[in-house]
Design an enzyme around this catalytic site. Structure first.
Site, short mmCIF file in Angstrom:
data_model
loop_
_atom_site.label_atom_id
_atom_site.label_comp_id
_atom_site.label_asym_id
_atom_site.label_seq_id
_atom_site.Cartn_x
_atom_site.Cartn_y
_atom_site.Cartn_z
N SER A 46 61.75 90.95 -19.05
CA SER A 46 60.70 90.01 -19.01
C SER A 46 60.42 89.26 -17.87
O SER A 46 59.34 89.00 -17.46
CB SER A 46 60.90 88.92 -20.29
OG SER A 46 62.34 88.17 -19.88
N GLU A 47 61.53 89.33 -16.97
CA GLU A 47 61.46 88.59 -15.70
C GLU A 47 62.48 89.31 -14.86
O GLU A 47 63.52 89.77 -15.36
CB GLU A 47 61.34 87.05 -15.41
CG GLU A 47 60.30 86.29 -16.13
CD GLU A 47 60.54 85.82 -17.25
OE1 GLU A 47 59.56 85.24 -17.95
OE2 GLU A 47 61.63 85.96 -17.96
N VAL A 48 62.17 89.55 -13.31
CA VAL A 48 63.12 89.83 -12.40
C VAL A 48 63.15 88.54 -11.28
O VAL A 48 61.83 88.19 -10.91
CB VAL A 48 62.59 91.16 -11.61
CG1 VAL A 48 63.54 91.50 -10.58
CG2 VAL A 48 62.78 92.15 -12.96
N HIS A 77 64.97 81.38 -18.31
CA HIS A 77 66.13 81.96 -18.07
C HIS A 77 66.20 82.53 -16.67
O HIS A 77 67.38 83.02 -16.49
CB HIS A 77 66.03 83.02 -19.14
CG HIS A 77 65.69 84.47 -18.91
ND1 HIS A 77 64.52 84.86 -18.90
CD2 HIS A 77 66.39 85.82 -18.65
CE1 HIS A 77 64.40 86.14 -18.60
NE2 HIS A 77 65.35 86.54 -18.49
#
Length: 306
Positions: A46-48, A77
């Site tokens: 979902s994210e980096v 997160h």
């Protein structure tokens, strides 16, 4: 061939292969915007996050957050996991990490505090949302129902109507009647696209955070988050949405002063249970701070070829 190091962690859990996956690039110096976006798309988390030296030396680092399709101003997160990784690393661009970190982000300064066990090992992080609660338009229950493929009657409006809420990143937030309905929810991408055009005309993005309360403990919630327009069909843990929800519920209390502790379970239906702690502090009728906390577990490390 050039390469860049990465670390992956599972966030809002103490166990590997649970919680929300995050890839962290602890030293992103030299990467272009296009390379960052390509790396985020390759991971398909979902994210980096990409860590750069701070623009202001009083801060710890400049952190950029990318989803598989775009850069975003803030997320929960990724901050929790990035602080955990940097705290475990102990050194950030030649300076000791310490237990209090300050990240420069598009949404503002994000303050993070490391959590340690009895032996002094970093096991988690708490962060403070960079922006106060802001509320956008209310969202029609019919729109929520179409997006989640559920009945309109299952959407609760007693405490609040479905509404766009943000503490740095906006979400449509809606309460459902029970766990059974929450478990049946399934995103309808066409309905999300329609909602995006209506409620997020600038970028057509529309993310939906659904939750239900447990009767025996109204401050213990179960939630799910869908963002198919951003190639995130479902997110195992969404700290930014959890913070917005915690602030919203605390705002609606009649008390002018309160400190509310909320536990939000998410990702259960995906087999990646996450536990998010939210503390909302209200003083004089206004939300003073929103704290988002959780544990982390290191999973992988390696190098990405450029």
């Amino acid at each position: 061939m050039n390469s860049v190091a990465y670390v992956t962690v599972d966030v809002f859990t103490s166990e590997r292969f649970s919680g929300n996956q995050l890839a962290v690039i602890p030293d992103a110096r030299g990467l272009t915007d296009g390379q960052m976006q390509n790396i985020a798309a390759e991971f398909r988390y979902s994210e980096v996050t990409f860590v750069l030296p701070p623009q202001d030396p009083a801060n710890t680092a400049h952190v950029r957050i990318f989803t598989p399709t775009m850069e975003i101003p803030f997320a929960g997160h990724p901050n929790v996991g990035t602080a955990f990784v940097l705290g475990r690393q102990g050194d950030i661009f030649g300076k000791p990490a310490g237990d209090a970190l300050r990240f420069e982000e598009k949404a503002g300064i994000v303050e993070a505090a490391l959590t340690r066990d009895a032996e002094g090992h970093v096991i988690g992080t708490s962060i403070f949302a960079p922006q106060p609660l802001s509320l956008g338009p209310q969202v029609e229950s019919e729109t929520i129902a179409r997006c989640a493929s559920i009945e309109v009657a299952a959407i609760c409006v007693t405490t609040h109507a479905p509404v766009i809420a943000s503490v740095g990143l906006p979400f449509a937030v809606a309460e459902l009647a029970d766990l059974e309905t929450l478990g049946k929810a399934c995103p309808n991408t066409a309905a999300f696209a329609e909602a995006g055009r209506r409620y997020s005309p600038e970028d057509d993005q529309f993310a939906l955070f659904l939750y239900t309360r447990q009767p025996e403990n109204p401050w213990h919630l179960r939630a799910r988050m869908f963002a198919p327009l951003d190639n995130v069909i479902e997110d195992p843990a969404t700290g930014s949405a959890s913070g917005a929800l915690g602030a919203l519920l605390t705002t609606l209390l009649p008390d002018t002063d309160a400190v509310i502790e909320i536990t939000i379970e998410q990702g259960v239906e995906m087999g990646r249970r996450s536990v998010i702690g939210v503390t909302a502090k209200k003083s004089g009728g206004d939300i003073q701070s929103i704290r988002i906390a959780g544990q982390c577990a290191t999973v992988m490390s390696g190098a990405i070829l450029l």
